[in-house]
Design a protein around this motif. Structure first.
Motif, mmCIF file in Angstrom:
data_model
loop_
_atom_site.group_PDB
_atom_site.id
_atom_site.type_symbol
_atom_site.label_atom_id
_atom_site.label_comp_id
_atom_site.label_asym_id
_atom_site.label_seq_id
_atom_site.Cartn_x
_atom_site.Cartn_y
_atom_site.Cartn_z
ATOM 1 N N TYR A 93 0.837 -1.205 0.000
ATOM 2 C CA TYR A 93 0.000 0.000 0.000
ATOM 3 C C TYR A 93 0.877 1.263 0.000
ATOM 4 O O TYR A 93 0.568 2.264 -0.647
ATOM 5 N N LYS A 96 2.291 1.848 -3.474
ATOM 6 C CA LYS A 96 1.280 2.317 -4.424
ATOM 7 C C LYS A 96 1.027 3.821 -4.230
ATOM 8 O O LYS A 96 0.937 4.576 -5.198
ATOM 9 N N GLU A 97 0.936 4.241 -2.985
ATOM 10 C CA GLU A 97 0.698 5.662 -2.710
ATOM 11 C C GLU A 97 1.884 6.506 -3.169
ATOM 12 O O GLU A 97 1.712 7.586 -3.731
ATOM 13 N N LYS A 99 3.835 6.182 -5.576
ATOM 14 C CA LYS A 99 3.919 6.360 -7.038
ATOM 15 C C LYS A 99 3.252 7.637 -7.527
ATOM 16 O O LYS A 99 3.515 8.094 -8.628
#
Ligand SMILES: *Cc1c(COP(=O)(O)O)cnc(C)c1O
Length: 350
Positions: A93, A96-97, A99
């Motif tokens: 998680y 992903k953030e 990016k």
């Protein structure tokens, strides 16, 4: 779970803090009395974590996930990169953030060892010396995987999500650039985030960073740029005191936690396969023990009977299924003993 003496004290002084005739949640965060409480909490945290002088303590909003954005906004740039070590759900998680704000180099460490257990392939840790930082998750709360030694990242700052393991054992803070933790596992109320940061990493963030997410502004304003979560700060302070005065510091905390985890893992390992934990012993989490029943059709019965025995919160996370026992700091040895006794009885009955 939070320490009972802490909650009892908070309850006792809830309507009338320190004889002031008001609750701590009614006090101005700018008042002398509140500032004294706030400073003491920071001092106690510095003390129990043995923070070197060149580290600052920040209290921020947005819990653990808030930091998934704050870290790249403050430390990285759109045209630069950061290394993200991927070991399970939470590090995924975070990656992903990140990016949204920077180039990300994902480093996959998950593997199976030669016994078919979930493990980490530390040999695959190939780091970029030009990365802005290396991010990893010290304890994968959902997968029950903990990394006990700080990663060696040379001169690249090491950033750790310690949400579910902070204060469970001593760490050599000097090995880290940043250690952050959402408060609700081992510290206090949710929504609050503790950030330990080396001073040279406090600098101007990317221009679009919200002021409440800026390490620099948070530090310059003593974590009171806007109104902090005053109650969470207060309660966290009581937990720091509990660790310091009643537990006797992080070495003692670690002994308690290691004994609790050993009790449960040993029980699972000697259950003739009725219960299974499939994590490499080198990385078994002391905080979150995941396990499965060999016969998964008994899951609902297990949870129902456990609840009847006063044992709740054992359902595994929705992404993984199975069971999970979280043995956070405040869980006493007796709690783990009650669980193993229940599990033993369940095994005999089924
Ligand atoms: C619980 C948890 C988080 C998320 O915390 P929130 O405060 O809900 O954002 C992040 N990382 C880890 C390792 C966690 O266990």
């Amino acid at each position: 779970m939070l320490p009972e003496p802490v909650m009892a004290r908070a309850q006792k002084e809830f309507l009338n803090y320190n004889g002031l005739g008001m609750s701590v949640i009614e006090m101005s965060h700018r008042s002398r009395e509140y500032q004294a409480l706030a400073d003491e909490a920071v001092r106690d945290l510095r003390d129990i974590m043995k923070l070197p002088d060149n580290y600052q303590v920040l209290f921020m909003h947005g819990g653990g996930r808030g930091m998934f954005a704050n870290v790249p906004m403050n430390l990285a740039s759109k045209d630069g990169t950061a290394d993200y070590v991927h070991t399970g759900a939470w590090s995924g998680y975070a990656l992903k953030e990140a990016k949204k704000y920077t180039g990300v180099n994902a480093i996959e460490l998950e593997c199976l060892n030669d016994r078919g257990q979930h493990s980490l392939n530390m040999g695959a840790l190939k780091l970029d010396p030009n990365a802005a930082y290396v991010h990893y998750c010290m304890n994968e709360t959902i997968h029950g995987i903990e990394i006990f030694e700080p990663l060696d990242t040379g001169s690249v700052p090491l950033v750790a999500d310690a949400s579910s393991t902070i204060l469970s054992r001593p760490v050599d803070v000097s090995k880290f650039g940043i250690i952050y933790a959402g408060a609700q596992k081992n510290i206090g109320p949710s929504g609050f985030c503790v950030v330990i940061i080396r001073e040279d990493l406090i600098r101007d963030p990317a221009p679009f960073t919200p002021d409440v997410g800026s390490f620099k502004i948070t530090c310059d304003k003593g974590s009171m740029f806007n109104t902090p979560n005053t109650f969470a700060w207060y309660l966290s302070g009581l937990v720091f005191k509990w660790i310091k005065d009643e537990i006797g510091g992080l070495e003692a905390m670690e002994k308690r936690n290691a004994a609790k985890a050993a009790l449960l893992y040993d029980f699972i390992d000697s259950s003739d396969g009725f219960y299974v934990n499939n994590v490499d012993p080198a990385y078994r989490s002391r905080m979150n023990v995941v396990f499965n029943l060999r016969d998964e059709s008994l899951n609902d019965d297990f949870l129902k009977e456990a609840k009847e025995a006063g044992l709740v919160g054992l359902k595994g996370h929705r992404v993984l299924g199975g069971m999970r026992a979280s043995l956070y700091n405040a869980m006493p040895q007796e709690g783990v003993k009650a669980l193993t006794e229940f599990m033993d009885g369940f095994k005999s009955r089924h």
